[in-house]
Scaffold this motif. Structure first.
Motif, mmCIF file in Angstrom:
data_model
loop_
_atom_site.group_PDB
_atom_site.id
_atom_site.type_symbol
_atom_site.label_atom_id
_atom_site.label_comp_id
_atom_site.label_asym_id
_atom_site.label_seq_id
_atom_site.Cartn_x
_atom_site.Cartn_y
_atom_site.Cartn_z
ATOM 1 N N UNK A 1 25.516 -20.121 66.904
ATOM 2 C CA UNK A 1 24.658 -20.817 65.690
ATOM 3 C C UNK A 1 25.774 -21.128 64.602
ATOM 4 N N UNK A 2 26.562 -20.049 64.247
ATOM 5 C CA UNK A 2 27.605 -20.200 63.307
ATOM 6 C C UNK A 2 28.567 -21.233 63.466
ATOM 7 N N UNK A 3 29.185 -21.098 64.907
ATOM 8 C CA UNK A 3 30.169 -22.111 65.208
ATOM 9 C C UNK A 3 29.859 -23.621 65.117
ATOM 10 N N UNK A 4 28.373 -23.603 65.596
ATOM 11 C CA UNK A 4 27.943 -25.088 65.507
ATOM 12 C C UNK A 4 27.848 -25.641 64.057
ATOM 13 N N UNK A 5 27.116 -24.804 63.282
ATOM 14 C CA UNK A 5 26.708 -25.350 61.940
ATOM 15 C C UNK A 5 27.914 -25.163 60.899
ATOM 16 N N UNK A 6 28.791 -24.331 61.150
ATOM 17 C CA UNK A 6 29.896 -24.288 60.088
ATOM 18 C C UNK A 6 31.151 -24.623 60.601
ATOM 19 N N UNK A 7 31.427 -25.184 61.833
ATOM 20 C CA UNK A 7 32.737 -25.507 62.315
ATOM 21 C C UNK A 7 32.532 -27.001 63.035
ATOM 22 N N UNK A 8 31.640 -26.881 63.994
ATOM 23 C CA UNK A 8 31.540 -27.891 64.881
ATOM 24 C C UNK A 8 30.788 -29.041 64.283
ATOM 25 N N UNK B 1 29.890 -14.140 54.830
ATOM 26 C CA UNK B 1 30.300 -14.791 53.552
ATOM 27 C C UNK B 1 30.605 -16.065 53.506
ATOM 28 N N UNK B 2 31.413 -16.681 54.303
ATOM 29 C CA UNK B 2 31.814 -18.145 54.578
ATOM 30 C C UNK B 2 30.347 -18.791 54.533
ATOM 31 N N UNK B 3 29.337 -18.420 55.356
ATOM 32 C CA UNK B 3 28.127 -19.021 55.698
ATOM 33 C C UNK B 3 27.427 -19.094 54.188
ATOM 34 N N UNK B 4 27.455 -17.812 53.245
ATOM 35 C CA UNK B 4 26.807 -17.811 52.024
ATOM 36 C C UNK B 4 27.290 -18.804 51.262
ATOM 37 N N UNK C 1 35.064 -24.022 46.399
ATOM 38 C CA UNK C 1 34.390 -23.612 47.568
ATOM 39 C C UNK C 1 35.360 -23.455 48.556
ATOM 40 N N UNK C 2 36.350 -24.421 48.829
ATOM 41 C CA UNK C 2 37.387 -24.044 49.485
ATOM 42 C C UNK C 2 38.424 -22.729 49.370
ATOM 43 N N UNK C 3 38.644 -22.699 48.050
ATOM 44 C CA UNK C 3 39.332 -21.570 47.886
ATOM 45 C C UNK C 3 38.664 -20.156 48.108
ATOM 46 N N UNK C 4 37.197 -20.164 48.030
ATOM 47 C CA UNK C 4 36.449 -19.130 48.592
ATOM 48 C C UNK C 4 36.790 -18.884 49.982
ATOM 49 N N UNK C 5 36.508 -19.983 50.739
ATOM 50 C CA UNK C 5 36.859 -19.896 52.240
ATOM 51 C C UNK C 5 37.988 -19.220 52.578
ATOM 52 N N UNK C 6 39.156 -19.805 51.782
ATOM 53 C CA UNK C 6 40.433 -19.265 52.178
ATOM 54 C C UNK C 6 40.518 -17.702 51.573
ATOM 55 N N UNK C 7 39.762 -17.299 50.687
ATOM 56 C CA UNK C 7 39.941 -16.015 50.185
ATOM 57 C C UNK C 7 39.340 -14.986 51.146
ATOM 58 N N UNK C 8 38.240 -15.583 51.980
ATOM 59 C CA UNK C 8 37.770 -14.550 52.830
ATOM 60 C C UNK C 8 38.495 -14.714 54.213
ATOM 61 N N UNK C 9 39.343 -15.565 54.294
ATOM 62 C CA UNK C 9 39.982 -15.888 55.719
ATOM 63 C C UNK C 9 41.237 -14.886 55.686
ATOM 64 N N UNK C 10 41.905 -14.786 54.278
ATOM 65 C CA UNK C 10 42.992 -14.061 54.220
ATOM 66 C C UNK C 10 43.010 -12.742 54.924
ATOM 67 N N UNK C 11 41.909 -11.701 54.399
ATOM 68 C CA UNK C 11 42.061 -10.538 54.714
ATOM 69 C C UNK C 11 41.983 -10.410 56.339
ATOM 70 N N UNK C 12 40.888 -11.095 56.923
ATOM 71 C CA UNK C 12 40.749 -11.440 58.414
ATOM 72 C C UNK C 12 42.136 -11.731 59.045
#
Length: 476
Positions: free
Chosen positions: A284-291, A127-130, A77-88
């Protein structure tokens, strides 16, 4: 391909709607395949070479979600998040980071002139939320075709909203399809948004652009600085409000429902309320997936304030690679801290006071308008000049009287008129589900159609007589 162009309105949209309508009578997979194909064509119209990036990203995330669903592996799961953040990180921030490293080391900087892929910021968050929802067991991955239709859905590609798979998968499972009633309703909603964009946002842009452009190299009069800030605040309001309406209208034409993303934020009486009404799905995203993952408000009050400040600063950086965006986010983070601190000590007797509400609205608008200086300025030097200009003599404005009159009219609409969903009773938009509201009240439906047709006509007249401006959030 912008929504506010004749190419989209008279070429892409009729063909996409016709294909969706025809395939909706067959098996649902055929409708989803058509929708995905139309979205892929829309995405490729920006930069065809980047279509592979969308396809690869979607396929990789679907595979990762499949593996996560089988084993709930946290490392994957953490590798998937890193995979999504790399292109960004590469496409959006590489030049900014390299420029500042070279400046610190005294090296010459050669920009790579990277062109940002369409909707990369919004798709990355989706995709991170997914992956997060699959990892937490909140949603199943569904079929590959359903996921492809979700991630590529063209109404939300330019500027959101940031939708969750948990919101779209139930609609796909229910086999939501376009109908004549939904197409007409959606077209009317789209027309309202289109008119906001071309008649107000695009007409306000030259005033803000000219003054901010002058401020990049010199001070301007206090009057011009104040009017430019007000013009940009109104421009981004109608630009984002218009796009949000258009996205909802387009989805409605396809038989789908998107979440509300904008709801009269300039009427907010606190900065907390402002962020509940401005870019609602981002908040909503910042609250649920970061805050909340950072600890939210579960720990000490000091930790809560640190989390608020960090989340908002990161939210500012998400908007753009620049120190001005970081300052804008930090400003809102500090304002949220002050707002929460005030709420914790405010006497209960003042909760419903009109005077307190007015003071709160004034403080909120002052914060928002001041923050827009950093958001709009191309660099810190321009921001500094604009702020300094506010303290220079307030001479006669150099803007044309027509531009000033338009600005006044736009602010009157912002502060007096209700939000689109309130104005036309679109309760189903707020509830996130369809309603028979328009079917129950034929007069309201006929009035909406008449208004939508009129606004569409005038919007087209304005479109063909000028050059369309990109949506402000298009660059993010």
């Amino acid at each position: 391909m912008l929504f506010s162009t004749t190419l989209f309105l008279f070429s892409f949209l009729p063909r996409a709607l016709a294909a969706s309508w025809l395939t909706s009578f067959g098996p649902y997979w055929l409708f989803l395949l058509t929708l995905t194909g139309a979205s892929a064509y829309f995405y490729a119209a920006h930069i065809p070479a980047y279509l592979w990036l969308l396809g690869l990203s979607a396929a990789a995330n679907y595979v990762i979600a499949t593996l996560i669903g089988k084993g709930h592996r946290r490392w994957l799961y953490l590798a998937g998040i890193a995979f999504n953040l790399a292109p960004l990180g590469y496409f959006k921030y590489w030049d900014f980071v390299a420029r500042n490293i070279d400046r610190a080391l005294g090296l010459p900087f050669t920009p790579s002139n990277i062109i940002l892929p369409l909707a990369i910021s919004f798709i990355t968050f989706e995709q991170i939320a997914f992956l997060s929802d699959v990892h937490a067991g909140r949603v199943e991955r569904g079929s590959a075709l359903r996921y492809a239709a979700f991630i590529s859905l063209f109404p939300k590609l330019i500027a959101g909203p940031i939708i969750r798979y948990t919101e779209m998968l139930p609609q796909f499972r229910a086999e939501k399809r376009p109908s004549l009633d939904l197409i007409v309703t959606g077209l009317c909603i789209f027309s309202i948004g289109l008119f906001k964009k071309v008649a107000f946002a695009d007409q306000l842009a030259p005033s803000a652009d000219r003054i901010f452009g002058l401020a990049s190299g010199q001070l301007v009069s206090g009057t011009d600085a104040a009017l430019a800030i007000a013009a940009y605040a109104a421009q981004i309001y109608f630009d984002f409000s218009g796009y949000s309406d258009m996205a909802i209208g387009l989805a409605c034409m396809l038989g789908l429902t998107l979440p509300i993303n904008f709801f009269s934020p300039y009427k907010a009486t606190s900065i907390i309320e402002f962020w509940r009404c401005w870019h609602i799905t981002l908040s909503r995203f910042l609250r649920d997936y970061l805050y909340i993952p950072l600890g939210g408000s579960r720990g000490r009050i000091s930790r809560t304030y640190v989390n608020l400040f960090l989340v908002m600063t990161l939210g500012g950086i998400w908007h753009g690679a620049g120190f001005a965006f970081a300052i804008w986010g930090a400003l809102h983070g500090a304002a949220l801290i002050i707002n929460h601190a005030w709420n914790s000590i405010r006497p209960a007797t003042l909760a419903g006071s009109r005077l307190v509400s007015f003071v709160g609205w004034t403080a909120t608008m002052a914060t928002v308008l001041f923050g827009w200086i950093f958001f709009r300025a191309v660099d810190l030097a321009t921001s500094r000049n604009m702020i300094s200009s506010l303290f220079t003599p307030w001479a006669t404005s150099t803007l044309e009287p027509r531009a000033i009159h338009l600005l006044g009219f736009c602010w009157l609409l912002i502060l007096v008129c209700p939000n689109t969903a309130q104005l036309f009773g679109f309760s189903f938009l707020l509830k996130g589900s369809e309603s028979d509201y328009l079917r129950q009240i034929p007069a309201a439906k006929l009035g909406l159609v008449a208004l939508g047709g009129t606004l569409l006509f005038f919007s087209v007249v304005i479109m063909v007589s000028g050059t369309p401006n990109a949506f402000i959030y298009f660059q993010f």
